[in-house]
Motif scaffolding. Structure first.
Motif, PDB file in Angstrom:
ATOM      1  N   LEU A  26      -2.111  -1.337   1.655  1.00 59.26           N
ATOM      2  CA  LEU A  26      -1.468  -2.542   1.107  1.00 59.26           C
ATOM      3  C   LEU A  26      -0.787  -2.249  -0.226  1.00 59.26           C
ATOM      4  N   GLN A  27      -1.492  -1.586  -1.114  1.00 53.74           N
ATOM      5  CA  GLN A  27      -0.925  -1.274  -2.433  1.00 53.74           C
ATOM      6  C   GLN A  27       0.320  -0.410  -2.311  1.00 53.74           C
ATOM      7  N   ASN A  28       0.287   0.559  -1.393  1.00 51.98           N
ATOM      8  CA  ASN A  28       1.451   1.429  -1.213  1.00 51.98           C
ATOM      9  C   ASN A  28       2.642   0.637  -0.659  1.00 51.98           C
ATOM     10  N   GLU A  29       2.360  -0.304   0.251  1.00 54.30           N
ATOM     11  CA  GLU A  29       3.436  -1.171   0.764  1.00 54.30           C
ATOM     12  C   GLU A  29       4.035  -2.015  -0.363  1.00 54.30           C
ATOM     13  N   LEU A  30       3.203  -2.347  -1.353  1.00 53.78           N
ATOM     14  CA  LEU A  30       3.672  -3.158  -2.480  1.00 53.78           C
ATOM     15  C   LEU A  30       4.290  -2.305  -3.592  1.00 53.78           C
ATOM     16  N   GLY A  31       4.415  -0.996  -3.316  1.00 50.65           N
ATOM     17  CA  GLY A  31       5.157  -0.150  -4.253  1.00 50.65           C
ATOM     18  C   GLY A  31       4.326   0.721  -5.178  1.00 50.65           C
ATOM     19  N   LYS A  32       2.994   0.626  -5.078  1.00 49.61           N
ATOM     20  CA  LYS A  32       2.150   1.483  -5.917  1.00 49.61           C
ATOM     21  C   LYS A  32       1.962   2.844  -5.230  1.00 49.61           C
ATOM     22  N   ASP A  33       1.565   3.865  -6.018  1.00 54.89           N
ATOM     23  CA  ASP A  33       1.304   5.194  -5.466  1.00 54.89           C
ATOM     24  C   ASP A  33      -0.206   5.428  -5.506  1.00 54.89           C
ATOM     25  N   THR A  34      -0.890   5.136  -4.409  1.00 58.94           N
ATOM     26  CA  THR A  34      -2.349   5.206  -4.392  1.00 58.94           C
ATOM     27  C   THR A  34      -2.857   6.119  -3.285  1.00 58.94           C
ATOM     28  N   GLU A  35      -4.096   6.594  -3.464  1.00 56.80           N
ATOM     29  CA  GLU A  35      -4.761   7.372  -2.420  1.00 56.80           C
ATOM     30  C   GLU A  35      -6.190   6.849  -2.233  1.00 56.80           C
ATOM     31  N   ALA A  36      -6.557   6.633  -0.975  1.00 58.58           N
ATOM     32  CA  ALA A  36      -7.927   6.230  -0.656  1.00 58.58           C
ATOM     33  C   ALA A  36      -8.801   7.469  -0.632  1.00 58.58           C
ATOM     34  N   VAL A  37      -9.880   7.443  -1.413  1.00 63.10           N
ATOM     35  CA  VAL A  37     -10.848   8.538  -1.409  1.00 63.10           C
ATOM     36  C   VAL A  37     -12.234   7.923  -1.219  1.00 63.10           C
ATOM     37  N   ALA A  38     -13.275   8.782  -1.217  1.00 66.23           N
ATOM     38  CA  ALA A  38     -14.626   8.262  -0.978  1.00 66.23           C
ATOM     39  C   ALA A  38     -15.616   8.944  -1.898  1.00 66.23           C
ATOM     40  N   LEU A  39     -16.742   8.270  -2.152  1.00 68.62           N
ATOM     41  CA  LEU A  39     -17.788   8.846  -3.008  1.00 68.62           C
ATOM     42  C   LEU A  39     -18.898   9.486  -2.165  1.00 68.62           C
ATOM     43  N   GLY A  40     -18.614   9.718  -0.893  1.00 74.13           N
ATOM     44  CA  GLY A  40     -19.589  10.369  -0.028  1.00 74.13           C
ATOM     45  C   GLY A  40     -19.012  10.465   1.366  1.00 74.13           C
ATOM     46  N   LYS A  41     -19.699  11.218   2.214  1.00 75.60           N
ATOM     47  CA  LYS A  41     -19.225  11.402   3.590  1.00 75.60           C
ATOM     48  C   LYS A  41     -19.455  10.144   4.419  1.00 75.60           C
ATOM     49  N   PRO A  42     -18.608   9.904   5.410  1.00 71.30           N
ATOM     50  CA  PRO A  42     -18.805   8.744   6.268  1.00 71.30           C
ATOM     51  C   PRO A  42     -20.074   8.873   7.119  1.00 71.30           C
ATOM     52  N   THR A  43     -20.708   7.756   7.408  1.00 68.05           N
ATOM     53  CA  THR A  43     -21.812   7.750   8.370  1.00 68.05           C
ATOM     54  C   THR A  43     -21.247   7.962   9.773  1.00 68.05           C
ATOM     55  N   ASP A  44     -22.122   8.154  10.735  1.00 61.57           N
ATOM     56  CA  ASP A  44     -21.671   8.301  12.125  1.00 61.57           C
ATOM     57  C   ASP A  44     -20.932   7.053  12.601  1.00 61.57           C
ATOM     58  N   GLU A  45     -21.422   5.900  12.158  1.00 62.87           N
ATOM     59  CA  GLU A  45     -20.744   4.642  12.526  1.00 62.87           C
ATOM     60  C   GLU A  45     -19.313   4.641  12.000  1.00 62.87           C
ATOM     61  N   THR A  46     -19.169   4.965  10.704  1.00 62.51           N
ATOM     62  CA  THR A  46     -17.837   4.967  10.093  1.00 62.51           C
ATOM     63  C   THR A  46     -16.936   5.998  10.768  1.00 62.51           C
ATOM     64  N   GLN A  47     -17.499   7.176  11.043  1.00 62.29           N
ATOM     65  CA  GLN A  47     -16.704   8.233  11.670  1.00 62.29           C
ATOM     66  C   GLN A  47     -16.226   7.800  13.064  1.00 62.29           C
ATOM     67  N   PHE A  48     -17.068   7.076  13.769  1.00 61.44           N
ATOM     68  CA  PHE A  48     -16.681   6.529  15.080  1.00 61.44           C
ATOM     69  C   PHE A  48     -15.443   5.641  14.937  1.00 61.44           C
ATOM     70  N   ALA A  49     -15.461   4.762  13.930  1.00 62.58           N
ATOM     71  CA  ALA A  49     -14.322   3.859  13.706  1.00 62.58           C
ATOM     72  C   ALA A  49     -13.071   4.648  13.319  1.00 62.58           C
ATOM     73  N   LEU A  50     -13.225   5.631  12.441  1.00 61.78           N
ATOM     74  CA  LEU A  50     -12.075   6.447  12.010  1.00 61.78           C
ATOM     75  C   LEU A  50     -11.478   7.183  13.214  1.00 61.78           C
ATOM     76  N   ASN A  51     -12.337   7.763  14.060  1.00 60.64           N
ATOM     77  CA  ASN A  51     -11.843   8.469  15.252  1.00 60.64           C
ATOM     78  C   ASN A  51     -11.164   7.492  16.212  1.00 60.64           C
ATOM     79  N   TYR A  52     -11.816   6.374  16.451  1.00 64.99           N
ATOM     80  CA  TYR A  52     -11.306   5.388  17.426  1.00 64.99           C
ATOM     81  C   TYR A  52      -9.902   4.940  17.031  1.00 64.99           C
ATOM     82  N   PHE A  53      -9.676   4.753  15.740  1.00 65.44           N
ATOM     83  CA  PHE A  53      -8.369   4.278  15.281  1.00 65.44           C
ATOM     84  C   PHE A  53      -7.555   5.398  14.630  1.00 65.44           C
ATOM     85  N   ASP A  54      -7.916   6.640  15.018  1.00 65.18           N
ATOM     86  CA  ASP A  54      -7.058   7.794  14.735  1.00 65.18           C
ATOM     87  C   ASP A  54      -6.674   7.893  13.261  1.00 65.18           C
TER      88      ASP A  54
END
Ligand code: MN
Ligand code: MN
Ligand code: MN
Ligand code: MN
Lengths: 198, 198
Positions: A26-54
């Motif tokens: 959303l921020q990038n669409e609004l013209g900002k230069d941002t990057e999504a990062v994380a403070l830890g590795k995804p759980t198996d649940e999260t990884q499932f969602a990331l894989n499912y939606f490529d």
């Protein structure tokens, strides 16, 4: 000028990881230069969602100040849940659905909290308010977070707004909510490092 | 169940007084039972705006907990700027344009801050988002606050959003912005107890 980093809390759950991705888009669409990062590795649940939606898994950071001066926080605000050097960077924005504590800034900022079941429900509203179209994979990640935080709309924290958002997002994402939701939650039950907080 | 009290900061300026009134009107339209009150008497500038738009001066409170369990804060968040017994009541919502500090809650809440020139610019957006029509006197009070906080759109804190809101509000209020604005600011220059903070 370095990229603005966007991240959720430590020991990230699905909402923490995906809200960084969906708010960054959303921020990038609004013209900002941002990057999504994380403070830890995804759980198996999260990884499932990331894989499912490529979607690419966000890289893990342990410091913010070494690579940027400006950050945005999602799904948390308390400093002990944030990056260790949070006090060395400027917080431009917060989107969250938790109580506010151990948080302070020197400057005015954008802060958006609502007592709903999931940060992504608020981000969904921000897309609407800013007239930014929600791509299919972003809708899928938002939906995954709502399912995760509200246990498929059944938790006591779930509100009408979460239900409304989830229904619309399932349609955009092209999934049947119950079927996908059960698969997602099942993927999470195998993991041992799942974070209890939502 | 007692009314929810809504108030701005101590030594109230025009934004503090009027944002309580304009946010209370919105909350009541949305089905809540709220009352706008104040933590001090209006300045001459604020009283000019209240008279001009035929609005009752809010009563002054020195305690919240003796008459309610729930409050909403406007134009401030720091506890030392709030009602002395703020820690004895539940903060349901905050709308503000200042830094966040000395503020914490036990529960999730509605918190809306944006780095704009005036709290009423944010409240103006909340009316739009909730499809609530802005009555003439409410528009006049919002406009007065924007003029006051931005010194007629000339302060360094003034943003495009403040300008846009002020223009639309002047139209609803039926006043010519420059003419009304100069009268309003002039009414404030006679007072000696005017608060410097915005
Ligand atoms: Mn969450
Ligand atoms: Mn979380
Ligand atoms: Mn103000
Ligand atoms: Mn003020």
């Amino acid at each position: 000028m370095n990229k603005i980093l966007i991240f959720g809390h430590r020991s990230p759950d699905t909402d923490a990881i995906t809200s960084a991705i969906t708010f960054s888009y959303l921020q990038n669409e609004l013209g900002k230069d941002t990057e999504a990062v994380a403070l830890g590795k995804p759980t198996d649940e999260t990884q499932f969602a990331l894989n499912y939606f490529d979607t690419k898994t966000p890289r893990v950071i342990t410091t913010a100040a070494q690579e940027t001066q400006e950050v945005m926080l999602v799904d948390h605000n308390e400093s002990q849940q944030s990056v260790p050097d949070i006090n060395k960077v400027k917080v431009l924005a917060v989107v969250d659905h938790h109580r506010i504590a151990n948080f302070q800034t020197d400057n005015p900022l954008f802060y958006r909290a609502e007592p709903v079941g999931c940060t992504n429900t608020i981000i969904f509203k921000l897309y609407k308010e800013n007239n930014v179209e929600i791509p299919k994979h972003i809708a899928g990640l938002m939906l995954s977070a709502i399912i995760s935080d509200t246990l498929l709309l059944k938790s006591p924290t779930c509100t009408e707004e979460d239900v409304k958002a989830a229904e619309e997002l399932a349609e955009i994402a092209g999934v049947e909510m119950e079927t996908y939701g059960k698969e997602l939650l099942k993927a999470g039950t195998d993991t041992s490092n799942k974070n209890a907080s939502m």
